[in-house]
Design a protein around this motif. Sequence first.
Motif, PDB file in Angstrom:
ATOM      1  N   ALA A 109       0.820  -1.212   0.000  1.00  0.00           N
ATOM      2  CA  ALA A 109       0.000   0.000   0.000  1.00  0.00           C
ATOM      3  C   ALA A 109       0.853   1.260   0.000  1.00  0.00           C
ATOM      4  O   ALA A 109       0.479   2.277  -0.606  1.00  0.00           O
ATOM      5  CB  ALA A 109      -0.929  -0.005   1.206  1.00  0.00           C
ATOM      6  N   THR A 110       2.014   1.211   0.654  1.00  0.00           N
ATOM      7  CA  THR A 110       2.896   2.374   0.666  1.00  0.00           C
ATOM      8  C   THR A 110       3.399   2.684  -0.735  1.00  0.00           C
ATOM      9  O   THR A 110       3.417   3.841  -1.165  1.00  0.00           O
ATOM     10  CB  THR A 110       4.080   2.141   1.624  1.00  0.00           C
ATOM     11  OG1 THR A 110       3.573   1.919   2.948  1.00  0.00           O
ATOM     12  CG2 THR A 110       5.029   3.323   1.637  1.00  0.00           C
ATOM     13  N   LEU A 111       3.791   1.646  -1.457  1.00  0.00           N
ATOM     14  CA  LEU A 111       4.247   1.834  -2.834  1.00  0.00           C
ATOM     15  C   LEU A 111       3.120   2.368  -3.704  1.00  0.00           C
ATOM     16  O   LEU A 111       3.323   3.277  -4.522  1.00  0.00           O
ATOM     17  CB  LEU A 111       4.776   0.510  -3.388  1.00  0.00           C
ATOM     18  CG  LEU A 111       5.203   0.495  -4.866  1.00  0.00           C
ATOM     19  CD1 LEU A 111       6.325   1.486  -5.118  1.00  0.00           C
ATOM     20  CD2 LEU A 111       5.613  -0.923  -5.287  1.00  0.00           C
ATOM     21  N   LEU A 112       1.916   1.836  -3.545  1.00  0.00           N
ATOM     22  CA  LEU A 112       0.784   2.286  -4.357  1.00  0.00           C
ATOM     23  C   LEU A 112       0.478   3.755  -4.062  1.00  0.00           C
ATOM     24  O   LEU A 112       0.210   4.544  -4.983  1.00  0.00           O
ATOM     25  CB  LEU A 112      -0.440   1.413  -4.095  1.00  0.00           C
ATOM     26  CG  LEU A 112      -1.675   1.728  -4.934  1.00  0.00           C
ATOM     27  CD1 LEU A 112      -1.396   1.578  -6.423  1.00  0.00           C
ATOM     28  CD2 LEU A 112      -2.850   0.831  -4.524  1.00  0.00           C
ATOM     29  N   SER A 113       0.500   4.128  -2.786  1.00  0.00           N
ATOM     30  CA  SER A 113       0.256   5.520  -2.432  1.00  0.00           C
ATOM     31  C   SER A 113       1.334   6.433  -3.014  1.00  0.00           C
ATOM     32  O   SER A 113       1.042   7.517  -3.537  1.00  0.00           O
ATOM     33  CB  SER A 113       0.195   5.670  -0.910  1.00  0.00           C
ATOM     34  OG  SER A 113      -0.056   7.003  -0.534  1.00  0.00           O
TER      35      SER A 113
END
Length: 362
Positions: A109-113
């Motif tokens: 999720a951090t990468l997607l954000s």
Amino acid sequence: MSGTSLDGVDAALIETDGERIGARAGAVTLPYSPALRDRLRALLDKAADIDPQDGELLAVIRALTLRHAEAVAILRAKYPYIRPDLIGFHGQTLRHAPERRLTWQAGDATLLSRETGLPVVHDFRGSDVAAGGQGAPLVPFYHAALLSGRPGPVAVLNIGGVANVTLIDSRGGVHACDTGPGNALLDDWAFRHTGIACDHDGALARAGEVRLDIVEALLDDPFFGLPAPKSLDRLAFHRAMRAVADLSAQDGAATLAAFTVEAVARTALPEAPLAWYICGGGRHNPVLMQGLAARLGVPVEKVEVLGWNGDALEAECFGFLAARSVRGLPISAPGTTGVPTPMTGGRLTCTGIVPPGWLTAG
């Protein structure tokens, strides 16, 4: 949304405050490459024992997350006049064992954000499972919102890798459970015999003969004796592949399709639906649709008759649930997952700039 069929990413734009649904603006589907699908399928087989820091696992998680980011970018380019506020990111289920308080949806999720510059809500199932719920299905609240005002009892059946049903009863109550296999077994069988990742147009199953003795033996599985709510892992009925191993490609497909249909028909619901609406990839298989119509004995229609996009429905759902999550609204309940009380869920991750006013709904 990336489902248990492992076929790719569905991304959708919806306008919602987590209670009301405004515009359903559009959607895209971005398939996984055959190589990425094969790598994901290999991870399923060893998910119970894999080291969380395994190099291949981390590489696949990065690849599938970047594919999600690409889907978001394509959707934003396609609808440039819409400025999204929030992403609901389901991730790819690698393991689901609620009886062990365990569910695993892989994704970064951090990468997607970071890639999208948007807040991301993820890990929708973890809190429910930790509290003793099944963690699935999570689509019922969205189905109920879409069906608001429509008299029940009515059922919405999603045939993905696993099949699940939502029942809206005659008083507006919401009930749900997984029914059994959806497309997963049939997809694996078709790929093994044809090299194509699904039984396209039901061609294999239509040409085969159903082995009713095998269907009945498979329906002796303890899962079918459990009361709802209940849920499954994609590989829960993998023994079915052994049961049909000696059949022809056509007879094996026909038997697996009949297993999916009969599992739906034998699912005990609080009220008998007056109509069934079908979404997910399984609605494209005429053998499944015809089998359901014959077996259920009431109208069976694709959700498109309601004006819904059956290919985008789950992606829309996780946008809806993301909005509910940031407002602290329930995303599951005793009647849908067996959780003790209605529960919210999901975790918020944000890197970069938060769009102004994105949390004003709550």
